[in-house]
Design a protein around this motif. Structure first.
Motif, short mmCIF file in Angstrom:
data_model
loop_
_atom_site.label_atom_id
_atom_site.label_comp_id
_atom_site.label_asym_id
_atom_site.label_seq_id
_atom_site.Cartn_x
_atom_site.Cartn_y
_atom_site.Cartn_z
N ALA A 196 0.83 -1.21 0.00
CA ALA A 196 0.00 0.00 0.00
C ALA A 196 0.86 1.25 0.00
O ALA A 196 0.55 2.24 -0.69
CB ALA A 196 -0.94 -0.01 1.20
N ARG A 197 1.97 1.25 0.75
CA ARG A 197 2.86 2.42 0.75
C ARG A 197 3.49 2.63 -0.62
O ARG A 197 3.56 3.76 -1.12
CB ARG A 197 3.96 2.24 1.80
CG ARG A 197 3.55 2.66 3.18
CD ARG A 197 4.74 2.74 4.12
NE ARG A 197 5.51 1.50 4.22
CZ ARG A 197 5.15 0.45 4.95
NH1 ARG A 197 4.03 0.50 5.65
NH2 ARG A 197 5.90 -0.63 4.99
N ALA A 198 3.94 1.55 -1.25
CA ALA A 198 4.56 1.67 -2.58
C ALA A 198 3.53 2.15 -3.60
O ALA A 198 3.84 3.00 -4.46
CB ALA A 198 5.17 0.34 -3.00
N ALA A 199 2.32 1.64 -3.54
CA ALA A 199 1.27 2.05 -4.49
C ALA A 199 0.88 3.51 -4.28
O ALA A 199 0.70 4.26 -5.25
CB ALA A 199 0.05 1.14 -4.34
N ALA A 200 0.75 3.95 -3.04
CA ALA A 200 0.37 5.34 -2.76
C ALA A 200 1.49 6.28 -3.18
O ALA A 200 1.23 7.37 -3.71
CB ALA A 200 0.05 5.52 -1.28
N ARG A 201 2.74 5.88 -2.97
CA ARG A 201 3.87 6.71 -3.39
C ARG A 201 3.88 6.87 -4.91
O ARG A 201 4.10 7.96 -5.43
CB ARG A 201 5.18 6.05 -2.91
CG ARG A 201 6.38 6.93 -2.99
CD ARG A 201 7.63 6.25 -2.42
NE ARG A 201 7.42 5.74 -1.07
CZ ARG A 201 7.49 4.46 -0.72
NH1 ARG A 201 7.73 3.55 -1.64
NH2 ARG A 201 7.31 4.09 0.52
N THR A 202 3.62 5.80 -5.63
CA THR A 202 3.60 5.85 -7.10
C THR A 202 2.39 6.64 -7.60
O THR A 202 2.51 7.42 -8.54
CB THR A 202 3.55 4.42 -7.67
OG1 THR A 202 4.68 3.70 -7.18
CG2 THR A 202 3.60 4.43 -9.18
N ALA A 203 1.24 6.46 -6.96
CA ALA A 203 0.02 7.17 -7.40
C ALA A 203 0.13 8.67 -7.12
O ALA A 203 -0.50 9.47 -7.81
CB ALA A 203 -1.20 6.60 -6.69
N GLY A 204 0.92 9.07 -6.15
CA GLY A 204 1.05 10.48 -5.81
C GLY A 204 2.05 11.24 -6.66
O GLY A 204 2.12 12.47 -6.57
N SER A 255 -6.26 5.40 -5.91
CA SER A 255 -7.03 6.57 -6.32
C SER A 255 -6.18 7.80 -6.01
O SER A 255 -5.64 7.93 -4.91
CB SER A 255 -8.37 6.63 -5.58
OG SER A 255 -8.15 6.74 -4.19
N GLY A 256 -6.05 8.65 -6.99
CA GLY A 256 -5.23 9.85 -6.82
C GLY A 256 -6.05 11.10 -7.06
O GLY A 256 -6.99 11.11 -7.85
N GLY A 257 -5.68 12.14 -6.37
CA GLY A 257 -6.34 13.43 -6.54
C GLY A 257 -5.30 14.51 -6.67
O GLY A 257 -4.11 14.24 -6.83
N ASP A 258 -5.73 15.81 -6.58
CA ASP A 258 -4.79 16.91 -6.68
C ASP A 258 -3.94 17.03 -5.42
O ASP A 258 -2.78 17.42 -5.48
CB ASP A 258 -5.55 18.22 -6.92
CG ASP A 258 -6.22 18.24 -8.29
OD1 ASP A 258 -5.74 17.50 -9.17
OD2 ASP A 258 -7.21 18.98 -8.45
N GLU A 259 -4.53 16.73 -4.28
CA GLU A 259 -3.83 16.94 -3.02
C GLU A 259 -3.19 15.66 -2.45
O GLU A 259 -2.14 15.72 -1.84
CB GLU A 259 -4.81 17.49 -1.95
CG GLU A 259 -5.37 18.85 -2.30
CD GLU A 259 -4.30 19.93 -2.25
OE1 GLU A 259 -3.48 19.90 -1.30
OE2 GLU A 259 -4.29 20.77 -3.16
N GLU A 260 -3.87 14.54 -2.62
CA GLU A 260 -3.37 13.31 -2.01
C GLU A 260 -3.74 12.10 -2.85
O GLU A 260 -4.67 12.12 -3.66
CB GLU A 260 -3.90 13.16 -0.59
CG GLU A 260 -5.40 13.11 -0.49
CD GLU A 260 -5.90 13.14 0.95
OE1 GLU A 260 -7.03 12.66 1.15
OE2 GLU A 260 -5.19 13.62 1.83
N MET A 287 -0.98 9.39 0.88
CA MET A 287 0.24 10.20 0.78
C MET A 287 -0.06 11.47 -0.01
O MET A 287 -0.95 11.47 -0.86
CB MET A 287 1.37 9.43 0.11
CG MET A 287 1.91 8.31 0.94
SD MET A 287 3.48 7.77 0.29
CE MET A 287 3.99 6.66 1.57
N PRO A 288 0.70 12.51 0.23
CA PRO A 288 0.47 13.74 -0.53
C PRO A 288 0.91 13.59 -1.97
O PRO A 288 1.85 12.87 -2.26
CB PRO A 288 1.32 14.80 0.21
CG PRO A 288 2.35 14.00 0.94
CD PRO A 288 1.73 12.68 1.25
N SER A 289 0.21 14.27 -2.86
CA SER A 289 0.58 14.25 -4.29
C SER A 289 1.67 15.29 -4.55
O SER A 289 1.75 16.31 -3.87
CB SER A 289 -0.63 14.55 -5.16
OG SER A 289 -1.59 13.53 -5.03
#
Length: 146
Positions: free
Chosen positions: A74-82, A110-115, A143-145
């Motif tokens: 999950a950390r690796a995926a959030a880092r890549t998505a951000g 799922s990615g957005g403008d902020e996170e 994670m922040p984007s």
């Protein structure tokens, strides 16, 4: 001083100490032969319980490892998505996890403008034949984007 007749009478009435010791040892020896093999039977009766406790300990370790691997993915995926040039976040999650947990994982990004948020779910494998899994372990990371 006692007479020799009195000494002989005392000896007959109360046997010497060594004969009492020998009688006690004889009784203990007879008891020991009746209980021969009892400890092996007790150990044989405890083996299933010991195996069950060992199996439960290993299964608990597998569950903990699956939870840890879900968090890593999950950390690796959030880092890549951000990241601005975000690639395949599910691929990043699976490459960060070990081989056998990556094959059992599902990743949602799922990615957005902020996170950016990523959720990884890993099925917990079972040691017991015939049971495929013991549920699943899920971790969500935000994670922040960039």
């Amino acid at each position: 001083m006692p007479t020799p007749v009195a000494v002989r009478a005392l000896r007959r009435a109360r046997p010497p100490a060594w004969s009492r010791v020998r009688a006690v040892l004889r009784r203990a020896s007879a008891r020991r032969t009746r209980e021969r093999g009892a400890s092996s039977l007790e150990f044989a009766g405890m083996i299933p319980f010991l195996l069950l406790v060992g199996l439960a300990g290993i299964q608990l370790g597998l569950a903990g490892y699956a939870v840890q691997q879900a968090g890593t993915g999950a950390r690796a995926a959030a880092r890549t998505a951000g990241q601005q040039d975000a690639g395949d976040c599910a691929g990043a999650a699976r490459s960060a996890m070990s081989g056998w947990t990556a094959g059992r994982a599902s990743v949602d990004c799922s990615g957005g403008d902020e996170e950016a948020t990523a959720t990884t779910e890993v099925t917990i494998p079972s040691l017991i034949p015939g049971i495929d899994s013991f549920g699943s372990a899920s971790r969500t990371v935000t994670m922040p984007s960039d």
